[in-house]
Design a protein around this motif. Sequence first.
Motif, PDB file in Angstrom:
ATOM      1  N   VAL A   1       0.837  -1.204   0.000  1.00 31.35           N
ATOM      2  CA  VAL A   1       0.000   0.000   0.000  1.00 31.35           C
ATOM      3  C   VAL A   1       0.867   1.248   0.000  1.00 31.35           C
ATOM      4  O   VAL A   1       0.608   2.207  -0.728  1.00 31.35           O
ATOM      5  CB  VAL A   1      -0.969  -0.009   1.203  1.00 31.35           C
ATOM      6  N   ILE A   2       1.918   1.230   0.788  1.00 31.55           N
ATOM      7  CA  ILE A   2       2.839   2.381   0.838  1.00 31.55           C
ATOM      8  C   ILE A   2       3.476   2.600  -0.533  1.00 31.55           C
ATOM      9  O   ILE A   2       3.592   3.731  -1.006  1.00 31.55           O
ATOM     10  CB  ILE A   2       3.896   2.178   1.939  1.00 31.55           C
ATOM     11  N   GLU A   3       3.878   1.515  -1.185  1.00 27.62           N
ATOM     12  CA  GLU A   3       4.479   1.630  -2.514  1.00 27.62           C
ATOM     13  C   GLU A   3       3.504   2.265  -3.508  1.00 27.62           C
ATOM     14  O   GLU A   3       3.863   3.146  -4.281  1.00 27.62           O
ATOM     15  CB  GLU A   3       4.918   0.248  -3.011  1.00 27.62           C
ATOM     16  N   ARG A   4       2.241   1.851  -3.476  1.00 23.46           N
ATOM     17  CA  ARG A   4       1.235   2.438  -4.370  1.00 23.46           C
ATOM     18  C   ARG A   4       1.007   3.913  -4.061  1.00 23.46           C
ATOM     19  O   ARG A   4       0.803   4.725  -4.972  1.00 23.46           O
ATOM     20  CB  ARG A   4      -0.077   1.653  -4.274  1.00 23.46           C
ATOM     21  N   MET A   5       1.020   4.273  -2.780  1.00 16.89           N
ATOM     22  CA  MET A   5       0.836   5.684  -2.419  1.00 16.89           C
ATOM     23  C   MET A   5       1.993   6.533  -2.919  1.00 16.89           C
ATOM     24  O   MET A   5       1.789   7.652  -3.400  1.00 16.89           O
ATOM     25  CB  MET A   5       0.692   5.828  -0.898  1.00 16.89           C
ATOM     26  N   LEU A   6       3.201   6.018  -2.834  1.00 20.64           N
ATOM     27  CA  LEU A   6       4.361   6.775  -3.307  1.00 20.64           C
ATOM     28  C   LEU A   6       4.339   6.929  -4.826  1.00 20.64           C
ATOM     29  O   LEU A   6       4.729   7.970  -5.363  1.00 20.64           O
ATOM     30  CB  LEU A   6       5.651   6.105  -2.840  1.00 20.64           C
ATOM     31  N   ILE A   7       3.866   5.901  -5.539  1.00 18.42           N
ATOM     32  CA  ILE A   7       3.730   6.019  -6.995  1.00 18.42           C
ATOM     33  C   ILE A   7       2.679   7.071  -7.335  1.00 18.42           C
ATOM     34  O   ILE A   7       2.851   7.867  -8.268  1.00 18.42           O
ATOM     35  CB  ILE A   7       3.392   4.648  -7.618  1.00 18.42           C
ATOM     36  N   ALA A   8       1.590   7.108  -6.579  1.00 23.01           N
ATOM     37  CA  ALA A   8       0.546   8.103  -6.829  1.00 23.01           C
ATOM     38  C   ALA A   8       1.069   9.523  -6.624  1.00 23.01           C
ATOM     39  O   ALA A   8       0.658  10.447  -7.335  1.00 23.01           O
ATOM     40  CB  ALA A   8      -0.645   7.856  -5.909  1.00 23.01           C
TER      41      ALA A   8
END
Length: 138
Positions: free
Chosen positions: A100-107
């Motif tokens: 989830v953290i990885e997806r937030m950073l990509i966003a």
Amino acid sequence: MTTSALTSEFLDALGARTGIRVEFYDPTGTRYGFPTFPFRLAPDALATRRQLRADGLCPGGFDPVAQILWRHKKQRRIAYLYRRDLAKPKRIASPAQLAVIERMLIARRTCGTCGNTRDYYIPRSIGTCLSCAAGGHR
């Protein structure tokens, strides 16, 4: 933790030998209302949050038991000390949380205007990537 465990033989002997009172040495808490130590002279049984984190620990919900005071550029600085024996292991993020953290950073790196993922975080002040902010889409 007893008060005798918080005293420093070196600082007590210094005061007895020279009559000089170390400014931030108050292991009983009578002067500052909380057991206080000078910079780098706290007992080994106590640690700051950073020291605990370096050892893979956290305060575990316990309140600080002492403090370190020092002066820096005419300001009084403070760091709270926690008991090492009561510290608990740091929590580790689960694989799902890391995903989830990885997806937030990509966003945070994806431009809302052109949809491209950049190698920098999109500035929140302008809300688009630097290419779109300059007026062109690339």
